[in-house]
Design a protein around this motif. Sequence first.
Motif, PDB file in Angstrom:
ATOM      1  N   ILE A 189       0.854  -1.181   0.000  1.00 37.12           N
ATOM      2  CA  ILE A 189       0.000   0.000   0.000  1.00 37.12           C
ATOM      3  C   ILE A 189       0.895   1.237   0.000  1.00 37.12           C
ATOM      4  N   GLU A 190       0.714   2.107  -0.990  1.00 32.31           N
ATOM      5  CA  GLU A 190       1.545   3.314  -1.068  1.00 32.31           C
ATOM      6  C   GLU A 190       1.489   4.084   0.245  1.00 32.31           C
ATOM      7  N   PRO A 191       2.639   4.536   0.772  1.00 28.09           N
ATOM      8  CA  PRO A 191       2.670   5.108   2.130  1.00 28.09           C
ATOM      9  C   PRO A 191       1.896   6.394   2.289  1.00 28.09           C
ATOM     10  N   PHE A 192       1.697   7.154   1.207  1.00 31.70           N
ATOM     11  CA  PHE A 192       0.953   8.408   1.339  1.00 31.70           C
ATOM     12  C   PHE A 192      -0.552   8.194   1.259  1.00 31.70           C
ATOM     13  N   VAL A 193      -1.001   7.010   0.815  1.00 33.46           N
ATOM     14  CA  VAL A 193      -2.438   6.767   0.654  1.00 33.46           C
ATOM     15  C   VAL A 193      -3.170   6.759   2.001  1.00 33.46           C
ATOM     16  N   PRO A 194      -2.697   6.045   3.050  1.00 35.30           N
ATOM     17  CA  PRO A 194      -3.415   6.112   4.336  1.00 35.30           C
ATOM     18  C   PRO A 194      -3.531   7.533   4.869  1.00 35.30           C
ATOM     19  N   MET A 195      -2.479   8.314   4.710  1.00 39.23           N
ATOM     20  CA  MET A 195      -2.508   9.697   5.188  1.00 39.23           C
ATOM     21  C   MET A 195      -3.569  10.509   4.453  1.00 39.23           C
ATOM     22  N   MET A 196      -3.552  10.449   3.121  1.00 40.94           N
ATOM     23  CA  MET A 196      -4.497  11.239   2.336  1.00 40.94           C
ATOM     24  C   MET A 196      -5.920  10.715   2.479  1.00 40.94           C
ATOM     25  N   LEU A 197      -6.074   9.384   2.551  1.00 42.75           N
ATOM     26  CA  LEU A 197      -7.403   8.815   2.770  1.00 42.75           C
ATOM     27  C   LEU A 197      -7.993   9.322   4.073  1.00 42.75           C
ATOM     28  N   PHE A 198      -7.181   9.300   5.110  1.00 45.78           N
ATOM     29  CA  PHE A 198      -7.675   9.741   6.418  1.00 45.78           C
ATOM     30  C   PHE A 198      -8.051  11.215   6.377  1.00 45.78           C
ATOM     31  N   ALA A 199      -7.172  12.033   5.792  1.00 42.80           N
ATOM     32  CA  ALA A 199      -7.431  13.473   5.771  1.00 42.80           C
ATOM     33  C   ALA A 199      -8.728  13.790   5.041  1.00 42.80           C
ATOM     34  N   ILE A 200      -8.940  13.170   3.883  1.00 36.33           N
ATOM     35  CA  ILE A 200     -10.120  13.485   3.072  1.00 36.33           C
ATOM     36  C   ILE A 200     -11.377  12.853   3.666  1.00 36.33           C
ATOM     37  N   VAL A 201     -11.304  11.552   3.970  1.00 41.54           N
ATOM     38  CA  VAL A 201     -12.508  10.845   4.428  1.00 41.54           C
ATOM     39  C   VAL A 201     -12.926  11.313   5.817  1.00 41.54           C
ATOM     40  N   PHE A 202     -11.967  11.529   6.698  1.00 32.28           N
ATOM     41  CA  PHE A 202     -12.331  11.993   8.035  1.00 32.28           C
ATOM     42  C   PHE A 202     -13.031  13.346   7.949  1.00 32.28           C
TER      43      PHE A 202
END
Length: 734
Positions: free
Chosen positions: A609-622
């Motif tokens: 899993i690309e390392p920036f994806v969890p960060m960006m997913l959390f920022a946008i979805v949260f």
Amino acid sequence: MLVASGGIAGAAGSGFKTEFSLPDVESRRGFELLERHFADATGGVRGTIVFRAPYPVTDPRIREPMSELFDKVEALPGLRVGSPYSPDGFYRIGGRGEDEGKIAFAEVEFPRDADFERGKEVRDFIEEELRRLSPRLRGVQVELGGQIFQSLEPPDAELIGLAFAVVILIVAFGSVIAMGLPIGTALAAIATGVSALVALSNVFEMPEFTTSMAVMIGLGVGIDYALFIVTRFREEVASGLARSEAAGAAIDTAGRAVMFAGITVVISLMGMLIMGLGFVNGLATGASMVVLISIAASLTLLPALLGLVGDRIEKTRWRGLVAASLTSVGLLGVGLGSQIAALAFPAALVVALLGSFVPVLRRHAPVRRNPPRERTFAYRWSRIIQRRPLVALMAGTLLLGVVALPVFSIRLGFSDEGNLPPETTTRRAYDLLAEGFGPGFNGPLVVVGELRSPGGLDKAVELTGEMAKLPGVQLVSPPLPDDPEAPAAVLWRVIPTSAPQDAATTDLVWRLRDFLRSADGEIRAFVTGETAVSVDFSDYLGGRLWMFLAAVLLLCFLLLMVVFRSLLVPAKAVLMNLLSIGSAYGAAVAVFQWGWLRDFLGVDSTGPIEPFVPMMLFAIVFGLSMDYEVFLLSRVKELVDRGEPNETAVADGLAATARVITAAAAIMTVVFAGFMLEAERVIKLFGFGLATAILLDATVVRMILVPSTMKLLGERNWWLPRRLDRVLPRISVE
């Protein structure tokens, strides 16, 4: 604002960057050493021309036309070609078994500032030359490898999302104008925000995909915010208020909720500043600006539009419905790449303009009458949940928990070109290199060492043999000194036995570093190169991810505590949103890392899993999920403050907001799921994660967990210690 920002952007031009500064990690120190001692060896952006022949590539029938091709490519401005036919090019010829000596490649080196447009120009030139040489190259497979040559024509996911937004909003609200106002407001905000981003890219370090991310987020929050205000406006009109009074009431209630919901999105996005990376800071700043402009558009432009449309917001003629339907068909077709579908746009214009002369199209469509809240599905569903709140809470939590379980085996890392669609030339070039030279050849490690003693070169020769014996090493090149007469540094290329994205390659990077520390007395060596950068970047982001999550959760908790004057309501909101996002992470791991349902979802291969994806997913979805939380809870709090019992307020609040939240979530789910149609694995991953999180949040969290917990806690939902109540500032959302 739109005109001004467009003018400023046009005057300033864009300054988006494709190269970014690395944090203080070993691969960065290695690159700095390479720059000092091996500036020529580091070169620029590289691509490859990989070919397989039916007989050895040294045969004159292959050598002559391929050499002609390489010479013509090298004659292009700024390019250098490392040919397998050059005196030192023997290592570029490989193959195994029957293919021995039949697979080879040439390296094409671009200037460091080369972009994808330059790559496309060179790719087109090579393809044209190959067509000209095709009679002399019968039976020869030629592929172009490397990101610079990558050619993907993705569908326009935003247009696909807009097409479905038109349909969903018309079905939900039965009015073309009520559909057009949120979309028009969102598009105006996006256009203003993107223009501002172009100008700001000259000040902040921003990647080129910042605008794509801004459009996606702006489409989401812009439609959500305007939709919520328009819905409240229509409710106030239906209750008997005049148009101007209804607009004021909508802004004073829903508008306040929009403002505070937007602040939570900004907090979530700006939390990425904790990562301490320049391009992430630029990404967070750009996305936050679009959200702020969307809030401004909803609170200023939208009320003006409501005044312009007046009573027509409730009236829809058949010509409007037909024109809107044709527009939706056109958007969907163009988004999927259909040229014929573009004819739907002029057809829609003709219907809109000439429909007044056709009696059937001139008629008004039936006005939809909304049933009393007590008869809506959302109200009755809330009552069902409230009868068995503990069972509903346990069932919803168990469902999300099971989906989230795979997150505990998440492996962060960058996927390689082996994840591209098999029909692309870049993927075929990758496979040819792996077949002819081994899977690790696609991601060689670079080891650079600084000599600290006169005997350092002898020690380097000794280290070469020792590195070759390490598990996971296929080949180590001889040490290359920077100066044969007075060497100060040496360079090795290490070929792993595994592909760049494999966990075994990551293990080899750390194993090499541990081994090289033992030679620190005479040689100070660093492991670098693109593969090592990926490992370091993943490790760096993974180590800071928890700080980002904690900061965003804490700030949002504090904001919601002030807004709702409660300890338990914000705590529940944060925990539930965290659970839904964790479920999205788990689903992404199951599909993209484990391979579950990958054929059904069009995922060609598995990987990290690309390392920036969890960060960006959390920022946008949260941020988006907290929007829905604020919309729902602000209505419940409004009813509680008016004196309604907690149970009734929850049911009424859910019934009042269910339609708008469902419509907004459906639009966002479709918008994000549209990214699954794109060819890039990381885009598929991003779209899948966003769509899954929004879907789970709007269904399980909003329809099951919220009413069940609100019922179980009863009046304790709004408990706040008196001492804390006196200290906190008073902010009224309702």
